[in-house]
Design an enzyme around this catalytic site. Structure first.
Site, short mmCIF file in Angstrom:
data_model
loop_
_atom_site.label_atom_id
_atom_site.label_comp_id
_atom_site.label_asym_id
_atom_site.label_seq_id
_atom_site.Cartn_x
_atom_site.Cartn_y
_atom_site.Cartn_z
N ASP A 24 0.86 -1.17 0.00
CA ASP A 24 0.00 0.00 0.00
C ASP A 24 0.90 1.23 0.00
O ASP A 24 1.90 1.26 0.72
CB ASP A 24 -0.89 -0.01 1.25
N ASP A 63 -3.14 4.66 -2.34
CA ASP A 63 -4.27 5.13 -1.54
C ASP A 63 -4.68 6.55 -1.94
O ASP A 63 -3.83 7.43 -2.05
CB ASP A 63 -3.81 5.11 -0.06
N GLU A 78 -6.32 4.32 -6.25
CA GLU A 78 -7.63 4.81 -5.87
C GLU A 78 -7.65 6.22 -6.41
O GLU A 78 -6.88 7.07 -5.96
CB GLU A 78 -7.72 4.87 -4.35
N HIS A 116 -11.49 -3.69 2.19
CA HIS A 116 -11.53 -3.36 3.63
C HIS A 116 -12.31 -2.09 3.93
O HIS A 116 -12.39 -1.69 5.08
CB HIS A 116 -10.09 -3.21 4.14
N ASP A 117 -12.85 -1.45 2.90
CA ASP A 117 -13.54 -0.18 3.11
C ASP A 117 -15.05 -0.29 2.95
O ASP A 117 -15.74 0.73 2.98
CB ASP A 117 -13.02 0.87 2.10
C1 BGC Z 1 -8.26 3.54 2.47
C2 BGC Z 1 -8.99 3.64 3.75
C3 BGC Z 1 -8.40 4.80 4.52
C4 BGC Z 1 -8.37 6.08 3.68
C5 BGC Z 1 -7.45 7.09 4.23
C6 BGC Z 1 -8.76 4.82 1.81
O1 BGC Z 1 -9.09 4.83 0.60
O2 BGC Z 1 -8.56 2.41 1.72
O3 BGC Z 1 -8.99 2.46 4.48
O4 BGC Z 1 -9.13 5.03 5.68
O5 BGC Z 1 -7.98 5.85 2.36
O6 BGC Z 1 -6.13 6.69 4.06
#
Ligand code: BGC
Length: 531
Positions: A100, A197, A238, A309-310
């Site tokens: 990550d 992320d 993302e 996980h979100d």
């Molecule tokens: C992650 C989350 C996280 C957030 C802030 C997201 O997209 O997948 O789990 O809380 O970014 O880092």
């Protein structure tokens, strides 16, 4: 398609939330030793890559998405030696390791921020966003204002997420150099890729009120990931998912990312995060099909996923996670993972994990749902709030993996895990699944074996059949004379006709009939049409 892109079609990624996968040292928290001990499990499933959610040093206010040292392993997960051992063991098994990459924010405990917050003259001050008064009325994703007052300098700093996650100022070239060097550090160790992320947040425009996808996004991404030695590194971001921005980020001539996630189909069945709404699986199909067509026509990679996980579990939101849990889990996997793209399986999905129900807030840990509770208590009746949190909390998918039906579910030897087991862990666990007449895990094995064996399922063209039919997803995958037909019926029993007939390769029920004819709810089948 360039080779480094087309090779990505051979990936099957298994996402691991390390604190909840397997505990090897008896402290109730999953760790790297635990992941290592389960690599064969991952391989046997048919995955050939793991994505590890953050394992870097962190105060854990957002379970590791608040990094205080990007070059060290958090002691709850082990040591750098444990990481090196895991990486070597994964590679020995032909499993790639994707890390990550959390670059929009650090932890407030990171040395950069610790120095930055003390003096305006410190060179690290400009690593973050500061203002005498909040520049915008932005709310933090986790509740409250996105600006927090900092006593020592008398300024506010921006935190798009928790107060302990200050946003990093990517307009500062030194910051970009730092992140490029962090990428090189992990690449130097031998990691194979990065999941980036909230990457679109790194460029903002305060004047225009843009929190993400700002004017310099693409040049920043190129500065870090467009460098020649990273050509064979896999990246998935993302990021904003308009057609235009996907093309701008993932085009093969762009030297940015190899792929980005599209999450729009995961909003089906809910309004915002906490409210269920009526829906039909056809909505999911239409969205997935739309992206399939878009990415295929432009030779872009598409990410095939339903869980991470979100989000709470997909089959609990869109299907029947009680009487038809097996049917639903296997049907969804077939519909999504045989499409053209890269499958991402989230730990527990392969045994049909489902949402939990807890009577009070003490069973929750997720900073996001606790923030939601704080913002809404007194405004929404307590019982409703709790229902909403049970429905929408990210903790649903973060509960420790239930390997068996014993009291500690084979996850830990500690008296209790860091977060309570899922409320249905006695019923839904790996041992129970394997002992059942119909095993979801075994079905996944067959599914990925088929994907491995049939090039058409990896590289082939995808064409939707019966687009007008309701409540089913039917498509062809074809490559150099190899032709496969995937038929997934959704919620209602119905009869399908007009399909080409072939040899049955895989089915989740006892289908003996050909492709045409009656289908039970969530029945699916794959046929070989190759002449
Ligand atoms: C992650 C989350 C996280 C957030 C802030 C997201 O997209 O997948 O789990 O809380 O970014 O880092």
């Amino acid at each position: 398609m360039r080779k480094e892109f087309s090779d990505c079609y051979d990936l099957v990624v298994y996402q691991i939330y390390p604190r909840s996968f397997m505990d090897s040292n008896g402290d109730g928290i999953g760790d790297l030793g635990g992941v290592l001990s389960r690599l064969d499990y991952v391989k046997d499933l048919g995955a050939n890559a793991i994505w590890l959610c953050p394992i870097f040093k962190s105060p854990q206010c957002d379970n590791g998405y608040d990094v205080s040292d990007y070059r060290d392993i958090d002691p709850i997960y082990g040591t750098m030696a444990d990481f090196d051992a895991l990486l070597a063991a994964a590679h020995e098994r032909g499993i790639k390791v994707i890390m990550d990459f959390v670059a929009n924010h650090t932890s407030s405990e990171h040395e950069w921020f610790q120095r930055a917050r003390l003096s305006k003259n410190d060179p690290y001050h400009d690593y973050y966003y500061w203002a005498d008064e909040p520049l915008t009325d932005w709310r933090s994703e986790f509740g409250g204002s996105a600006w927090e007052f900092n006593e020592p300098t008398g300024e506010y700093y921006l935190h798009s997420f928790a107060v302990g996650q200050p946003d990093v100022n990517w307009t500062n070239p030194k910051v970009r150099e730092e992140y490029a060097a962090i990428v090189d550090f992990w690449v130097g160790k031998g990691v194979d890729g990065f999941r980036c992320d909230v990457l679109d947040h790194v460029s903002k425009d305060f004047k225009k009120g843009l929190r993400r996808n700002g004017p310099h996004l693409h040049e920043y991404i190129r500065e870090v990931f467009g460098r020649d030695h990273l050509t064979n590194i896999y990246t998935v971001g993302e990021a904003e998912t308009t057609e235009e921005s996907i093309l701008a980020t993932c085009g093969q001539d762009r030297r940015e990312l190899k792929s980005v996630f599209q999450f729009s189909h995961l909003m089906v069945g809910r309004q915002g995060k906490y409210t269920p709404v009526p829906h039909r699986m056809d909505e999911v199909k239409d969205i997935v099909e739309g992206w399939e067509r878009f990415t295929q026509e432009r030779d872009l990679l598409y990410i095939l996923l339903t869980d991470n996980h979100d989000r709470p579990w997909f089959i609990s939101r869109t299907g029947n996670d009680r009487a038809l849990r097996y049917e639903c889990a296997t049907n969804v996997a077939t519909a999504i993972f045989l499409q053209r793209g890269i499958p991402f399986v989230y730990e527990g999905q392969e045994i049909g994990c489902a949402n939990s129900h807890f009577p009070d807030l003490s069973a929750f840990n997720d900073v996001e749902c606790l923030g939601y509770y704080e913002e809404n208590k007194g405004k929404i009746p307590e019982a409703t709030l709790l229902e909403q949190i049970n429905f929408g909390s990210r903790d649903n998918t973060r509960r420790p993996f239930a390997w068996d039906g014993t009291p500690n579910h084979g996850f830990t030897t500690a008296a209790a895990p860091w977060l309570p087991y899922a409320s249905r862990a006695d019923e839904i666990n790996l041992a129970a699944d394997l002992a059942a007449e119909r095993s979801i895990y075994r079905y996944y094995q067959q599914l990925f074996a088929l994907r491995r064996e049939r090039v058409a399922l990896r590289r082939g063209k995808s064409t939707q059949l019966l687009p007008e039919s309701k409540d089913c997803y039917v498509y062809l995958r074809e490559h150099e004379g190899e032709r496969l037909l995937v038929v997934c019926n959704f919620e209602r029993a119905q009869s399908l006709d007009g399909l080409p007939e072939g040899r049955l390769l895989l089915t989740n029920l006892d289908r003996a009939a050909g492709a045409n004819g009656a289908y039970a709810p969530f029945e699916c089948a794959v046929y070989d049409l190759t002449k």
